[in-house]
Write an enzyme that holds these catalytic residues in place. Sequence first.
Site, PDB file in Angstrom:
ATOM      1  N   LEU A  28      39.234  46.492  28.726  1.00 30.77           N
ATOM      2  CA  LEU A  28      38.159  45.863  27.964  1.00 30.77           C
ATOM      3  C   LEU A  28      36.816  46.370  28.464  1.00 30.77           C
ATOM      4  O   LEU A  28      36.489  46.236  29.652  1.00 30.77           O
ATOM      5  CB  LEU A  28      38.236  44.343  28.105  1.00 30.77           C
ATOM      6  CG  LEU A  28      39.574  43.710  27.710  1.00 30.77           C
ATOM      7  CD1 LEU A  28      39.549  42.208  27.963  1.00 30.77           C
ATOM      8  CD2 LEU A  28      39.896  43.998  26.260  1.00 30.77           C
ATOM      9  N   ARG A  29      36.039  46.951  27.582  1.00 28.22           N
ATOM     10  CA  ARG A  29      34.754  47.526  27.973  1.00 28.22           C
ATOM     11  C   ARG A  29      33.611  46.636  27.485  1.00 28.22           C
ATOM     12  O   ARG A  29      33.673  46.055  26.408  1.00 28.22           O
ATOM     13  CB  ARG A  29      34.607  48.939  27.389  1.00 28.22           C
ATOM     14  CG  ARG A  29      35.666  49.909  27.915  1.00 28.22           C
ATOM     15  CD  ARG A  29      35.381  51.335  27.491  1.00 28.22           C
ATOM     16  NE  ARG A  29      36.410  52.243  27.972  1.00 28.22           N
ATOM     17  CZ  ARG A  29      36.436  52.792  29.181  1.00 28.22           C
ATOM     18  NH1 ARG A  29      35.477  52.492  30.046  1.00 28.22           N
ATOM     19  NH2 ARG A  29      37.392  53.614  29.537  1.00 28.22           N
ATOM     20  N   GLY A  40      25.560  26.263  44.079  1.00 28.62           N
ATOM     21  CA  GLY A  40      24.697  25.150  43.701  1.00 28.62           C
ATOM     22  C   GLY A  40      23.285  25.201  44.228  1.00 28.62           C
ATOM     23  O   GLY A  40      22.308  25.216  43.479  1.00 28.62           O
ATOM     24  N   ARG A  90      32.343  34.935  48.270  1.00 31.43           N
ATOM     25  CA  ARG A  90      33.137  35.050  47.049  1.00 31.43           C
ATOM     26  C   ARG A  90      32.341  35.656  45.890  1.00 31.43           C
ATOM     27  O   ARG A  90      31.111  35.660  45.882  1.00 31.43           O
ATOM     28  CB  ARG A  90      33.694  33.682  46.641  1.00 31.43           C
ATOM     29  CG  ARG A  90      32.630  32.636  46.381  1.00 31.43           C
ATOM     30  CD  ARG A  90      33.231  31.276  46.100  1.00 31.43           C
ATOM     31  NE  ARG A  90      32.174  30.289  45.882  1.00 31.43           N
ATOM     32  CZ  ARG A  90      32.354  29.129  45.282  1.00 31.43           C
ATOM     33  NH1 ARG A  90      33.562  28.795  44.835  1.00 31.43           N
ATOM     34  NH2 ARG A  90      31.357  28.300  45.117  1.00 31.43           N
ATOM     35  N   SER A 138      30.322  22.737  46.447  1.00 28.06           N
ATOM     36  CA  SER A 138      31.544  22.271  47.090  1.00 28.06           C
ATOM     37  C   SER A 138      31.560  22.611  48.573  1.00 28.06           C
ATOM     38  O   SER A 138      30.828  23.487  49.037  1.00 28.06           O
ATOM     39  CB  SER A 138      32.759  22.921  46.415  1.00 28.06           C
ATOM     40  OG  SER A 138      32.680  24.349  46.526  1.00 28.06           O
ATOM     41  N   GLU A 189      33.230  12.965  38.379  1.00 32.20           N
ATOM     42  CA  GLU A 189      32.926  12.796  39.800  1.00 32.20           C
ATOM     43  C   GLU A 189      32.499  11.365  40.106  1.00 32.20           C
ATOM     44  O   GLU A 189      32.850  10.816  41.156  1.00 32.20           O
ATOM     45  CB  GLU A 189      31.825  13.780  40.213  1.00 32.20           C
ATOM     46  CG  GLU A 189      32.271  15.235  40.170  1.00 32.20           C
ATOM     47  CD  GLU A 189      31.116  16.219  40.163  1.00 32.20           C
ATOM     48  OE1 GLU A 189      31.373  17.432  40.312  1.00 32.20           O
ATOM     49  OE2 GLU A 189      29.948  15.789  40.001  1.00 32.20           O
ATOM     50  N   ASP A 255      22.586  22.277  38.008  1.00 29.54           N
ATOM     51  CA  ASP A 255      21.651  22.739  39.035  1.00 29.54           C
ATOM     52  C   ASP A 255      20.225  22.807  38.485  1.00 29.54           C
ATOM     53  O   ASP A 255      19.259  22.477  39.186  1.00 29.54           O
ATOM     54  CB  ASP A 255      22.068  24.121  39.544  1.00 29.54           C
ATOM     55  CG  ASP A 255      23.444  24.112  40.196  1.00 29.54           C
ATOM     56  OD1 ASP A 255      23.771  23.108  40.859  1.00 29.54           O
ATOM     57  OD2 ASP A 255      24.190  25.090  40.039  1.00 29.54           O
TER      58      ASP A 255
END
Length: 310
Positions: A28-29, A40, A90, A138, A189, A255
């Site tokens: 997929l381009r 956050g 990450r 988190s 939450e 945020d």
Amino acid sequence: MMNIATLTLNPTIDVAYSLDRFVHSDKLRTAEQKADPGGGGINVARVFVRLGGNARCVYMSGGSTGAALDALLDLHQIVREPVSIEGETRISATMFEQSSGHEYRIVPAGPVISEAEWHTCLDRLSSVECDYLVISGSLPRGIPADFYAQVASDAKQRGVRTVLDSSGDALKAAVAAGKLEMVKPNLKEFQQLIGEDISDPILIGKAAQDIARSGSARLIVVSLGERGGILASAEHVIECAAPKVASVSSVGAGDSCVAAMVHCLAAGKSNEEAFRYGMAAGGAALLTPGTDLARPADIRRLFEQYVSET
């Protein structure tokens, strides 16, 4: 000039793609790739700076991806204080399928943090000077559930007002410890926090006001998505409808809301005005593609709609 610090324990490099449609097993381009510093607290800082304030980011950063995150923050002219960790920062991906209008988000768990690393982070925070400390995101693996409660307690002793946007055990522990300036859970939450599966705005407002009157937090903001949001203090409960916008991407809406609210509160605005400005910022974030977050012109325009309706 308003000064805040933000804490992001599990930051990310947010990469956004847009393509016509997904087809399995094909290459997929896409014409464009956009990368932004994310997580956050970092998102809060980006919007707060756009609104004219100063923000210092404290965050954990490791590996080659951590170096890339540092460089992205420099591009955004954010004052940064990275805490070095052994694990790799990450990378998250947001993919928009144009043919369906669907958005897909892939968010890794992130690195495991050692005890020595999170103690270093606590030490770093103890020397950061600010009016507000915004904790958002988190807890990474390896950090105890009461970490945010410890941070908020230390900040309170130094006269710093703490704003928390988190979930699960980390949110419960911080609220139980008390003395927060503001917490901003979404409905799910909030339900987990109070242990009740309620969705009626009147009941939500009452439960949120009970938390405020207990001294756990001065302000509780419960975001209800398309249904808007609820602000509770010991004195008042205010409900606000969501801005009427055509959503392009939901990334960073919460945020953006927090950044705009803190910006108003730091400027001495009323709780209600800050709440409506925050709701406008959340709506403004929906108008920007990928990880672009809320723009000041859109925030002001949507806020003026609230003003004209009252």
